[in-house]
Design an enzyme around this catalytic site. Sequence first.
Site, PDB file in Angstrom:
ATOM      1  N   THR A  72       1.023  -1.815  -0.351  1.00  0.00           N
ATOM      2  CA  THR A  72      -0.037   0.290  -0.039  1.00  0.00           C
ATOM      3  C   THR A  72       0.863   1.252   0.296  1.00  0.00           C
ATOM      4  OG1 THR A  72      -1.976  -1.064   0.759  1.00  0.00           O
ATOM      5  CG2 THR A  72      -1.653   1.127   1.875  1.00  0.00           C
ATOM      6  N   ASN A 143      -5.054  -9.566  -8.446  1.00  0.00           N
ATOM      7  CA  ASN A 143      -4.692 -10.181  -6.744  1.00  0.00           C
ATOM      8  C   ASN A 143      -5.877 -11.127  -7.828  1.00  0.00           C
ATOM      9  OD1 ASN A 143      -5.521  -7.279  -6.713  1.00  0.00           O
ATOM     10  ND2 ASN A 143      -6.604  -7.366  -4.890  1.00  0.00           N
ATOM     11  N   GLN A 171       1.385  -8.964  -6.458  1.00  0.00           N
ATOM     12  CA  GLN A 171       0.930 -10.510  -6.387  1.00  0.00           C
ATOM     13  C   GLN A 171       1.545 -11.536  -7.694  1.00  0.00           C
ATOM     14  OE1 GLN A 171      -0.928 -12.087  -4.255  1.00  0.00           O
ATOM     15  NE2 GLN A 171      -2.267 -10.209  -3.915  1.00  0.00           N
ATOM     16  N   SER A 191       5.467  -6.575  -1.536  1.00  0.00           N
ATOM     17  CA  SER A 191       4.708  -6.782  -0.436  1.00  0.00           C
ATOM     18  C   SER A 191       5.329  -8.093  -0.009  1.00  0.00           C
ATOM     19  CB  SER A 191       3.884  -6.203  -0.459  1.00  0.00           C
ATOM     20  OG  SER A 191       2.744  -6.974   0.829  1.00  0.00           O
ATOM     21  N   ALA A 192       5.971  -8.033   1.152  1.00  0.00           N
ATOM     22  CA  ALA A 192       7.135  -9.387   1.257  1.00  0.00           C
ATOM     23  C   ALA A 192       5.863 -10.834   1.691  1.00  0.00           C
ATOM     24  CB  ALA A 192       7.928  -8.890   2.827  1.00  0.00           C
ATOM     25  N   HIS A 193       4.720 -10.361   2.483  1.00  0.00           N
ATOM     26  CA  HIS A 193       3.496 -10.863   3.415  1.00  0.00           C
ATOM     27  C   HIS A 193       3.407 -12.255   2.307  1.00  0.00           C
ATOM     28  CE1 HIS A 193      -0.359  -9.648   3.030  1.00  0.00           C
ATOM     29  NE2 HIS A 193       0.184  -7.912   2.897  1.00  0.00           N
ATOM     30  N   THR A 229      12.859   5.586  10.737  1.00  0.00           N
ATOM     31  CA  THR A 229      13.159   4.257  11.465  1.00  0.00           C
ATOM     32  C   THR A 229      13.031   2.728  10.427  1.00  0.00           C
ATOM     33  OG1 THR A 229      13.664   5.263  13.432  1.00  0.00           O
ATOM     34  CG2 THR A 229      14.256   3.250  13.601  1.00  0.00           C
ATOM     35  N   CYS A 317      -9.810  -6.823   1.217  1.00  0.00           N
ATOM     36  CA  CYS A 317      -9.947  -5.463   1.715  1.00  0.00           C
ATOM     37  C   CYS A 317     -11.208  -5.095   1.599  1.00  0.00           C
ATOM     38  CB  CYS A 317      -8.685  -3.972   1.255  1.00  0.00           C
ATOM     39  SG  CYS A 317      -7.109  -4.900   0.932  1.00  0.00           S
TER      40      CYS A 317
HETATM   41  N1  PLP Z   1      -1.871  -4.168  -3.848  1.00  0.00           N
HETATM   42  C1  PLP Z   1      -1.698  -5.706  -4.632  1.00  0.00           C
HETATM   43  C2  PLP Z   1      -2.028  -6.472  -5.826  1.00  0.00           C
HETATM   44  C3  PLP Z   1      -2.093  -6.323  -3.238  1.00  0.00           C
HETATM   45  O1  PLP Z   1      -3.010  -7.576  -3.567  1.00  0.00           O
HETATM   46  C4  PLP Z   1      -2.550  -5.870  -2.343  1.00  0.00           C
HETATM   47  C5  PLP Z   1      -2.544  -6.783  -1.076  1.00  0.00           C
HETATM   48  O2  PLP Z   1      -4.101  -7.472  -1.271  1.00  0.00           O
HETATM   49  C6  PLP Z   1      -1.663  -4.717  -2.166  1.00  0.00           C
HETATM   50  C7  PLP Z   1      -1.388  -3.952  -2.935  1.00  0.00           C
HETATM   51  C8  PLP Z   1      -1.426  -4.285  -0.522  1.00  0.00           C
HETATM   52  O3  PLP Z   1      -0.390  -4.654   0.016  1.00  0.00           O
HETATM   53  P1  PLP Z   1       0.054  -4.289   1.119  1.00  0.00           P
HETATM   54  O4  PLP Z   1      -1.018  -5.269   2.170  1.00  0.00           O
HETATM   55  O5  PLP Z   1       1.366  -5.026   1.909  1.00  0.00           O
HETATM   56  O6  PLP Z   1      -0.098  -3.194   1.921  1.00  0.00           O
END
Ligand code: PLP
Length: 374
Positions: A72, A143, A171, A191-193, A229, A317
């Site tokens: 994000t 996604n 993704q 995004s690492a997760h 930081t 979301c």
């Molecule tokens: N962009 C895409 C395509 C995503 O699927 C997501 C998370 O679902 C994000 C951005 C947001 O990433 P984060 O959860 O690291 O903020």
Amino acid sequence: MKRIYADHNATTPLAAEVLEAMLPYLREHYGNASSIHCEGRQARAAIDDARTRLARLLGAEESEIIFTSGGTESDNAAIVGVPAGHLITSAIEHHAVLHACQHRHDCEVTCLPVDRDCRVDPDDLRRAIRPDTRLVSIMWANNETGTVQPIKELAAICRERAVPFHTDAVQAFGKLPVNVQDGRVDLLSLSAHKFCGPKGVGALYLRRGVKLRPLLVGGSHENERRAGTENVAGIVGLVAAAERATAKREAESARLYQLSERLAVGIQQTIPGAHRNGHPRWRAPNTVNFSFAGCTFEGLLLGLDLEGIAASSGSACAVGSLKPSHVLQAMGVPADLARAAVRFSLGADNTEGDVDRIVEALAGLVRRLRAFGG
Ligand code: PLP
């Protein structure tokens, strides 16, 4: 019975070796990377090393990597940071991109349509670029549907017209070969997760020479491009996860593609009135999305959950918002089918047995939901 987690596009489990790599930076090496003492220098060295390694994986230079708090923030930074003018994006972007565009009251935004398979037409982009276009932002892989965009072609068009090209590769990374030189992208979000790393950490690739006003201001961290930081353990975890995902990618993507095809074929053969959403071939190898006429996504997701299966209606979301997915709407999926969509996103822990159990559970559930009106 074992629970089946089929929601890896929402998030993935933290890999054991990634946790191991992070632990020293949560325990003994807790220094602030801006401090000049030994503890601080240890933290700084870990971040420098992580930056070098991530740059290598992406085909980038070290100075082109900015660590952030996730996808994000990376998306927001890319969009909020460009000068006023004209922005181009697509109707199927993550809200991190779409809402950031809406916040640019000083910009006119063109939102490109997609076809019924969720793909942007490069000719639409060619036509949309204007002399005052400051940025084009089109995601690599969606996604919700998994559909992959013709990134090289879109990037080439932007390059020809000297417009910076940003792609949300959140993704795509770990599932598809992502290299900023192949694609010739100028900005890229990670995004690492999403690839077995920790939550709350990501990166923005910013090509040298592309100017961006920082989103976060304060200290002079990240070369004055992102104040705050540094999340040392998170950054170490991101890079450990990125290296792990890259090493496994080819074999794992081939396995997941077969597994998800088995799921798609199973659904199509077993459940009448199942509509596949997204491009059947140009897709992330782990993602399939189907609508089941006569059902609602709440009924489907709760029913699956009771059967021990975690899936999603699309974007995590969007759950609770009760709005049909903007992605499916943009693809022209009728509202009743958009409200009856389920996304399965597979991962390392899923097996053929899991997929067969999903098909069986889904077939029974859809029958029951249809009998009881959704
Ligand atoms: N962009 C895409 C395509 C995503 O699927 C997501 C998370 O679902 C994000 C951005 C947001 O990433 P984060 O959860 O690291 O903020």
